[in-house]
Write a protein that holds these residues in place. Structure first.
Motif: not given
Ligand SMILES: [Zn+2]
Length: 121
Positions: A9-18, A71-73, A76-88
């Motif tokens: 996902f990091k690669d994907l997002l970085t490419q998308w951003l570029d 998302s890239l942040e 880095e913070d290790g919280v990617y893919g975790i729901c903002d609302d329920c934490g799942r």
């Protein structure tokens, strides 16, 4: 999420951003070039409407760029893919379809239902 998935996902997002940043750059150049050659008021009106269209697209792009940064942040913070609302965990399938998703499908569905009922959103 596994490390290999995070890397993916990091690669994907970085490419998308570029891609987005590359395109945004071209848009600015296009605006500057076309303006110089126009003095006719009709052409100018066309140019103005084209420009507001271009700017609307760029608005949308800049929102997307902010989301990608967030998302890239998260990666880095290790919280990617975790729901903002329920934490799942947000499912990988959902993230592949929408890498900037911040809510699991259940919370997103609830949110959309609420928006539809209240007309907000
Ligand atoms: Zn959730």
């Amino acid at each position: 999420m596994e490390k290999k998935d995070l890397e993916y996902f990091k690669d994907l997002l970085t490419q998308w951003l570029d891609e987005l940043l590359g395109k945004a750059g071209n848009t600015v150049v296009g605006l500057l070039v076309s303006e110089d050659h126009l003095s006719d008021p009709l052409d100018r009106a066309v140019l103005d409407s084209e420009r507001s269209y271009t700017l609307r697209i760029r608005d949308r792009e800049s929102v997307l760029i902010k989301k990608i940064h967030a998302s890239l942040e998260d990666i880095e913070d290790g919280v990617y893919g975790i729901c903002d609302d329920c934490g799942r965990d947000i499912s990988i399938e959902r993230l592949k379809a929408r890498p900037v998703a911040r809510h699991c499908i259940r919370c997103k569905t609830k949110q959309e239902e609420r928006e539809r009922l209240t007309g907000v959103g």
